[in-house]
Design a protein around this motif. Structure first.
Motif, PDB file in Angstrom:
ATOM      1  N   LEU A  14      -8.384 -29.876  31.872  1.00  0.00           N
ATOM      2  CA  LEU A  14      -7.449 -30.997  31.735  1.00  0.00           C
ATOM      3  C   LEU A  14      -6.044 -30.516  31.391  1.00  0.00           C
ATOM      4  O   LEU A  14      -5.056 -31.047  31.912  1.00  0.00           O
ATOM      5  N   GLU A  15      -5.929 -29.510  30.527  1.00  0.00           N
ATOM      6  CA  GLU A  15      -4.614 -28.967  30.177  1.00  0.00           C
ATOM      7  C   GLU A  15      -3.952 -28.321  31.391  1.00  0.00           C
ATOM      8  O   GLU A  15      -2.754 -28.492  31.619  1.00  0.00           O
ATOM      9  N   THR A  16      -4.720 -27.589  32.173  1.00  0.00           N
ATOM     10  CA  THR A  16      -4.172 -26.944  33.366  1.00  0.00           C
ATOM     11  C   THR A  16      -3.720 -27.988  34.380  1.00  0.00           C
ATOM     12  O   THR A  16      -2.662 -27.848  34.996  1.00  0.00           O
ATOM     13  N   ALA A  17      -4.498 -29.043  34.553  1.00  0.00           N
ATOM     14  CA  ALA A  17      -4.143 -30.102  35.502  1.00  0.00           C
ATOM     15  C   ALA A  17      -2.934 -30.898  35.031  1.00  0.00           C
ATOM     16  O   ALA A  17      -2.278 -31.566  35.820  1.00  0.00           O
ATOM     17  N   ASN A  18      -2.620 -30.803  33.750  1.00  0.00           N
ATOM     18  CA  ASN A  18      -1.486 -31.526  33.188  1.00  0.00           C
ATOM     19  C   ASN A  18      -0.228 -30.668  33.139  1.00  0.00           C
ATOM     20  O   ASN A  18       0.851 -31.166  32.867  1.00  0.00           O
ATOM     21  N   ASP A  19      -0.346 -29.369  33.385  1.00  0.00           N
ATOM     22  CA  ASP A  19       0.794 -28.442  33.345  1.00  0.00           C
ATOM     23  C   ASP A  19       1.726 -28.661  34.528  1.00  0.00           C
ATOM     24  O   ASP A  19       1.362 -29.251  35.527  1.00  0.00           O
ATOM     25  N   GLY A  20       2.914 -28.130  34.397  1.00  0.00           N
ATOM     26  CA  GLY A  20       3.859 -28.134  35.514  1.00  0.00           C
ATOM     27  C   GLY A  20       4.789 -29.326  35.507  1.00  0.00           C
ATOM     28  O   GLY A  20       4.631 -30.269  34.750  1.00  0.00           O
ATOM     29  N   ASP A  21       5.749 -29.252  36.393  1.00  0.00           N
ATOM     30  CA  ASP A  21       6.755 -30.308  36.491  1.00  0.00           C
ATOM     31  C   ASP A  21       6.173 -31.604  37.042  1.00  0.00           C
ATOM     32  O   ASP A  21       6.499 -32.682  36.581  1.00  0.00           O
ATOM     33  N   ASP A  22       5.321 -31.477  38.058  1.00  0.00           N
ATOM     34  CA  ASP A  22       4.749 -32.662  38.690  1.00  0.00           C
ATOM     35  C   ASP A  22       3.447 -33.100  38.045  1.00  0.00           C
ATOM     36  O   ASP A  22       2.889 -34.123  38.391  1.00  0.00           O
ATOM     37  N   GLY A  23       2.938 -32.321  37.088  1.00  0.00           N
ATOM     38  CA  GLY A  23       1.723 -32.694  36.383  1.00  0.00           C
ATOM     39  C   GLY A  23       0.478 -32.587  37.225  1.00  0.00           C
ATOM     40  O   GLY A  23      -0.455 -33.344  37.043  1.00  0.00           O
ATOM     41  N   GLY A  24       0.427 -31.645  38.136  1.00  0.00           N
ATOM     42  CA  GLY A  24      -0.742 -31.458  38.969  1.00  0.00           C
ATOM     43  C   GLY A  24      -1.044 -29.995  39.173  1.00  0.00           C
ATOM     44  O   GLY A  24      -0.185 -29.145  38.970  1.00  0.00           O
ATOM     45  N   ALA A  25      -2.283 -29.702  39.535  1.00  0.00           N
ATOM     46  CA  ALA A  25      -2.676 -28.315  39.768  1.00  0.00           C
ATOM     47  C   ALA A  25      -3.671 -28.254  40.921  1.00  0.00           C
ATOM     48  O   ALA A  25      -4.512 -29.149  41.079  1.00  0.00           O
ATOM     49  N   THR A  26      -3.576 -27.194  41.710  1.00  0.00           N
ATOM     50  CA  THR A  26      -4.537 -26.999  42.792  1.00  0.00           C
ATOM     51  C   THR A  26      -5.848 -26.470  42.220  1.00  0.00           C
ATOM     52  O   THR A  26      -5.892 -25.991  41.080  1.00  0.00           O
ATOM     53  N   LYS A  27      -6.881 -26.534  43.028  1.00  0.00           N
ATOM     54  CA  LYS A  27      -8.189 -26.032  42.615  1.00  0.00           C
ATOM     55  C   LYS A  27      -8.109 -24.542  42.290  1.00  0.00           C
ATOM     56  O   LYS A  27      -8.695 -24.074  41.311  1.00  0.00           O
ATOM     57  N   THR A  28      -7.354 -23.803  43.086  1.00  0.00           N
ATOM     58  CA  THR A  28      -7.220 -22.357  42.870  1.00  0.00           C
ATOM     59  C   THR A  28      -6.540 -22.061  41.542  1.00  0.00           C
ATOM     60  O   THR A  28      -6.979 -21.185  40.790  1.00  0.00           O
ATOM     61  N   LYS A  29      -5.488 -22.791  41.234  1.00  0.00           N
ATOM     62  CA  LYS A  29      -4.775 -22.584  39.971  1.00  0.00           C
ATOM     63  C   LYS A  29      -5.698 -22.850  38.791  1.00  0.00           C
ATOM     64  O   LYS A  29      -5.728 -22.071  37.829  1.00  0.00           O
ATOM     65  N   ILE A  30      -6.463 -23.923  38.862  1.00  0.00           N
ATOM     66  CA  ILE A  30      -7.391 -24.256  37.779  1.00  0.00           C
ATOM     67  C   ILE A  30      -8.448 -23.164  37.652  1.00  0.00           C
ATOM     68  O   ILE A  30      -8.760 -22.711  36.550  1.00  0.00           O
ATOM     69  N   MET A  31      -8.982 -22.730  38.783  1.00  0.00           N
ATOM     70  CA  MET A  31     -10.041 -21.722  38.792  1.00  0.00           C
ATOM     71  C   MET A  31      -9.589 -20.447  38.087  1.00  0.00           C
ATOM     72  O   MET A  31     -10.313 -19.885  37.265  1.00  0.00           O
ATOM     73  N   TYR A  32      -8.381 -19.979  38.381  1.00  0.00           N
ATOM     74  CA  TYR A  32      -7.890 -18.738  37.790  1.00  0.00           C
ATOM     75  C   TYR A  32      -7.473 -18.894  36.328  1.00  0.00           C
ATOM     76  O   TYR A  32      -7.696 -18.004  35.521  1.00  0.00           O
TER      77      TYR A  32
END
Length: 78
Positions: A14-32
């Protein structure tokens, strides 16, 4: 790496998916960032989507933490 609890893994996703300017994360970003294999990540993402803690934007192919997910993070980080 030590064993993590289910709630700890969920909070990291949830923290990773909330990171960034747009508040979204790809599956690959979350996985790593969360250090999960593809199959395990897929299980957790399905659980989080069904629980309405995370949402998927099919046009941008990103996952974003919902308001319910942010509430979970606040309670977990107390």
């Amino acid at each position: 790496m030590i064993n993590r609890s289910r709630n700890e893994i969920i909070s990291q996703i949830l923290e990773t998916a909330n990171d960034g300017d747009d508040g979204g994360a790809t599956k690959t970003k979350i996985m790593y960032k969360v250090f999960l294999g593809h199959d395990k990540l897929q299980e957790y993402l399905m659980l989080l989507i069904e629980s309405d803690l995370i949402s998927y934007d099919s046009t941008r192919r990103t996952f974003k933490t919902t308001e319910k997910g942010l509430t979970f993070l606040q309670a977990y980080n107390l």
